[in-house]
Scaffold this active site. Structure first.
Site, PDB file in Angstrom:
ATOM      1  N   ASP A  51      -2.492   2.983   1.555  1.00  0.00           N
ATOM      2  CA  ASP A  51      -1.390   3.448   2.263  1.00  0.00           C
ATOM      3  C   ASP A  51       0.068   3.883   1.702  1.00  0.00           C
ATOM      4  O   ASP A  51       0.832   4.630   2.359  1.00  0.00           O
ATOM      5  CB  ASP A  51      -0.923   2.285   3.109  1.00  0.00           C
ATOM      6  CG  ASP A  51      -0.838   1.019   2.854  1.00  0.00           C
ATOM      7  OD1 ASP A  51      -0.669   0.896   1.073  1.00  0.00           O
ATOM      8  OD2 ASP A  51      -0.193  -0.146   2.798  1.00  0.00           O
ATOM      9  N   SER A  52      -0.105   3.565   0.513  1.00  0.00           N
ATOM     10  CA  SER A  52       0.883   4.963   0.186  1.00  0.00           C
ATOM     11  C   SER A  52       0.836   6.239   0.484  1.00  0.00           C
ATOM     12  O   SER A  52       1.658   7.029   0.303  1.00  0.00           O
ATOM     13  CB  SER A  52       0.541   5.121  -1.470  1.00  0.00           C
ATOM     14  OG  SER A  52      -1.229   5.466  -1.805  1.00  0.00           O
ATOM     15  N   ASP A  90      -6.946   1.023   3.249  1.00  0.00           N
ATOM     16  CA  ASP A  90      -6.193   0.312   3.237  1.00  0.00           C
ATOM     17  C   ASP A  90      -5.649   0.074   4.910  1.00  0.00           C
ATOM     18  O   ASP A  90      -5.708   0.846   5.933  1.00  0.00           O
ATOM     19  CB  ASP A  90      -4.682   0.476   2.778  1.00  0.00           C
ATOM     20  CG  ASP A  90      -4.640   0.600   1.328  1.00  0.00           C
ATOM     21  OD1 ASP A  90      -4.113  -0.767   1.014  1.00  0.00           O
ATOM     22  OD2 ASP A  90      -3.402   0.699   0.499  1.00  0.00           O
ATOM     23  N   LYS A 120      -9.180  -2.670   2.452  1.00  0.00           N
ATOM     24  CA  LYS A 120      -8.464  -3.406   1.492  1.00  0.00           C
ATOM     25  C   LYS A 120      -7.012  -4.133   2.333  1.00  0.00           C
ATOM     26  O   LYS A 120      -6.622  -3.194   3.105  1.00  0.00           O
ATOM     27  CB  LYS A 120      -7.708  -2.734   0.147  1.00  0.00           C
ATOM     28  CG  LYS A 120      -6.983  -3.572  -0.749  1.00  0.00           C
ATOM     29  CD  LYS A 120      -6.078  -2.429  -1.918  1.00  0.00           C
ATOM     30  CE  LYS A 120      -6.011  -1.411  -1.929  1.00  0.00           C
ATOM     31  NZ  LYS A 120      -4.019  -1.561  -0.785  1.00  0.00           N
ATOM     32  N   GLU A 122      -3.110  -6.692   2.171  1.00  0.00           N
ATOM     33  CA  GLU A 122      -2.409  -7.008   0.834  1.00  0.00           C
ATOM     34  C   GLU A 122      -2.518  -9.228   1.418  1.00  0.00           C
ATOM     35  O   GLU A 122      -2.412  -9.041   2.435  1.00  0.00           O
ATOM     36  CB  GLU A 122      -1.255  -6.273   0.778  1.00  0.00           C
ATOM     37  CG  GLU A 122      -1.579  -4.825   0.170  1.00  0.00           C
ATOM     38  CD  GLU A 122      -0.304  -4.752   0.324  1.00  0.00           C
ATOM     39  OE1 GLU A 122       1.322  -5.298   0.878  1.00  0.00           O
ATOM     40  OE2 GLU A 122      -0.384  -3.134  -0.369  1.00  0.00           O
ATOM     41  N   GLU A 189      -1.114  -5.967  -8.545  1.00  0.00           N
ATOM     42  CA  GLU A 189      -0.184  -4.362  -8.676  1.00  0.00           C
ATOM     43  C   GLU A 189       0.867  -5.372  -9.619  1.00  0.00           C
ATOM     44  O   GLU A 189       1.496  -6.653  -9.211  1.00  0.00           O
ATOM     45  CB  GLU A 189       0.085  -4.178  -8.104  1.00  0.00           C
ATOM     46  CG  GLU A 189       0.723  -2.722  -7.631  1.00  0.00           C
ATOM     47  CD  GLU A 189       1.225  -2.376  -7.086  1.00  0.00           C
ATOM     48  OE1 GLU A 189       0.495  -2.273  -5.575  1.00  0.00           O
ATOM     49  OE2 GLU A 189       1.993  -1.735  -6.529  1.00  0.00           O
TER      50      GLU A 189
HETATM   51  O1  KIV Z   1      -1.919   2.349  -1.116  1.00  0.00           O
HETATM   52  C1  KIV Z   1      -2.028   2.304  -2.609  1.00  0.00           C
HETATM   53  O2  KIV Z   1      -1.856   3.214  -3.130  1.00  0.00           O
HETATM   54  C2  KIV Z   1      -2.066   0.804  -3.447  1.00  0.00           C
HETATM   55  C3  KIV Z   1      -2.540   1.076  -4.438  1.00  0.00           C
HETATM   56  C4  KIV Z   1      -0.935   0.859  -5.408  1.00  0.00           C
HETATM   57  C5  KIV Z   1      -3.103   0.625  -5.314  1.00  0.00           C
HETATM   58  O3  KIV Z   1      -2.430   0.004  -2.687  1.00  0.00           O
END
Ligand code: KIV
Length: 271
Positions: A51-52, A90, A120, A122, A189
């Site tokens: 989600d980056s 994510d 994924k 969090e 992280e």
């Molecule tokens: O969203 C992302 O890119 C991440 C990584 C930094 C692990 O969660």
């Protein structure tokens, strides 16, 4: 005879074997077809559709605004560019925190609509029930502890997490709980390297670190940061393998100069 080359896709089982024999796992993010193709062919084991994307693709300040539909769009593009890497996506902010049914529905949408291989999430103990429900539906889940960017407004800064005893203890409890809930792996992280070592040794599943030091079972970076496309982002944990921002900027300047001077296209570049 088949004309297709046999390609072996990385599986969660293979990742577990890698940890068991001490082989490190390489993971990078990707958000589109072209980048996914080059990253996949480069040999990474896992591609994370992070989600980056909200920050590096869409220019938002945080990961919070990206939607489930947008994540599915990015993930489907990435899937079309890969043959080998395991592709994990994510679950975006707001698509799983409500309750475990919402989490399962969001995970199912990602799997059905993008063709990804897992999701994924969090968080620790507070999302353990959601992890259990998603895993029970046959969907591989990767956890994410330490600095969890979807909670940035709770933390207030992007500094190193779990330096204090109480937070380190919570992380140790959380990692055991999400392993028990069925995660196949967990991202750590921005936590101290020795804490990452301790928790990596305390669980069976592989840990993947970002800013969590050398003792994790694998490493992940945001691809745009690693190739130097993100201007002015130079945290200590980031190793920048290229300086693409300046290289592309130089190429663009040369192109503009050529066009303005009437030097592009030349005779060989026209019909
Ligand atoms: O969203 C992302 O890119 C991440 C990584 C930094 C692990 O969660």
């Amino acid at each position: 005879m088949s004309v297709h080359k046999e390609v072996k896709r990385v599986t969660t089982h293979i990742l577990q074997e890698m940890k068991n024999r001490g082989e490190k796992i390489a993971m990078l993010t990707a958000y589109d077809y072209s980048m996914a193709k080059v990253v996949d062919e480069g040999g990474v084991d896992i591609i994370l559709v992070g989600d980056s994307a909200s920050m590096v693709m869409a220019g938002h300040e945080t990961t919070l605004p990206i939607t489930l539909d947008q994540m599915i769009y990015h993930a489907a593009s990435v899937i079309r560019g890969t043959t080998r890497a395991l592709v994990i996506v994510d679950l975006p902010f707001g698509s799983y925190q409500g309750n475990s049914k919402e989490a399962l529905n969001s995970a199912i949408r990602i799997m059905k609509e993008s063709g990804a291989h897992g999701v994924k999430l969090e968080g620790g103990i507070e999302i353990a029930e959601s992890i259990e429900r998603i895993v029970a539906a046959g969907i591989p889940v990767m956890g994410h502890l330490g600095l969890t960017p979807q909670s940035i407004y709770k933390f207030g800064t992007y500094t190193v997490r779990a330096k204090e005893e109480a937070e380190a203890e919570k992380l140790k409890t959380d990692i055991k709980r999400i392993e028990a809930a069925g995660c196949f792996s967990v991202v750590l992280e921005k936590i101290p390297a020795l804490l990452a070592k301790e928790v990596s040794e305390s669980i069976q599943i592989p840990t993947i670190g970002i800013g969590a030091g050398q003792y994790c079972n694998g490493q992940v970076l945001v691809v745009n940061d690693m190739i130097g496309l993100t201007k002015g982002f130079t945290p200590r944990f980031l190793r920048q393998y290229l300086d693409l921002y300046n290289q592309i900027n130089g190429a663009v300047q040369s192109y503009v100069k050529d066009v303005k001077a009437g030097g592009f296209p030349n005779e060989k570049e026209q019909y």
